[in-house]
Design an enzyme around this catalytic site. Sequence first.
Site, PDB file in Angstrom:
ATOM      1  N   HIS A 185       3.341  -3.701   0.527  1.00 43.19           N
ATOM      2  CA  HIS A 185       2.821  -5.073   0.492  1.00 43.19           C
ATOM      3  C   HIS A 185       3.425  -5.913  -0.633  1.00 43.19           C
ATOM      4  O   HIS A 185       3.364  -7.137  -0.603  1.00 43.19           O
ATOM      5  CB  HIS A 185       1.282  -5.069   0.380  1.00 43.19           C
ATOM      6  N   ASP A 189       4.801  -8.861   3.518  1.00 39.54           N
ATOM      7  CA  ASP A 189       3.384  -9.122   3.808  1.00 39.54           C
ATOM      8  C   ASP A 189       3.125  -8.989   5.310  1.00 39.54           C
ATOM      9  O   ASP A 189       4.052  -8.798   6.102  1.00 39.54           O
ATOM     10  CB  ASP A 189       2.911 -10.464   3.240  1.00 39.54           C
TER      11      ASP A 189
END
Length: 212
Positions: A185, A189
């Site tokens: 992440h 994303d």
Amino acid sequence: MQSKQTIPHYYLSVDVNMDQVLELRMELNAEVKARNIKLSVNDFIIKASALACLKVPEANSSWLDSVIRQNHVVDVSVAVSTPNGLMTPIVFNAHTKGLAAISSDVSALAAKARDGKLQPHQFQGGTFTISNLGMFGVKNFSAIINPPQACILAVGGSEKRLLPAANDKGFDVASMMSVTLSCDHRVVDGAVGAQWLAEFRKFLEKPVTMLL
């Protein structure tokens, strides 16, 4: 351990209709039979992954602590089970190679991996990893990211499923394959990961687009 403790993993899954790939694979294998080449479904998956990485380069990145490096070539690490554990030999420049070249690379690398003859440069590095457990009857799973890479694709097996369709019967039967993308992440994303999967699925569901 380093991967699970330091990388904030998250997972995205999609189902891919493999009917056109299976059909094309059969046609192409008839063409290359004389050259002793046998294309596997995994060869198509490697090619589609590499091309999806060109479309969504964030997924083809490396986390290097203070910077994120976006790689301009796609070197696909392919997880191979060996007597000494898991190895990830690399198909270099997978985005520029045809299916026959990818198939030859994978066969040669897998044989070397199982014989313990891989050179360090043949399994260290890579920009994106694929782990395919479909041939072991696994439906879906979540793989652990191979640092410093940002993504790994976990591939399950294909199975025949009934799908709603606007025909006389009201349904179709299709070979569906489940894949799960594990993402870092810090680099990729959710929306970007979803975009990568959409491109990947598009290539496999219409494999002739891989020629464009």
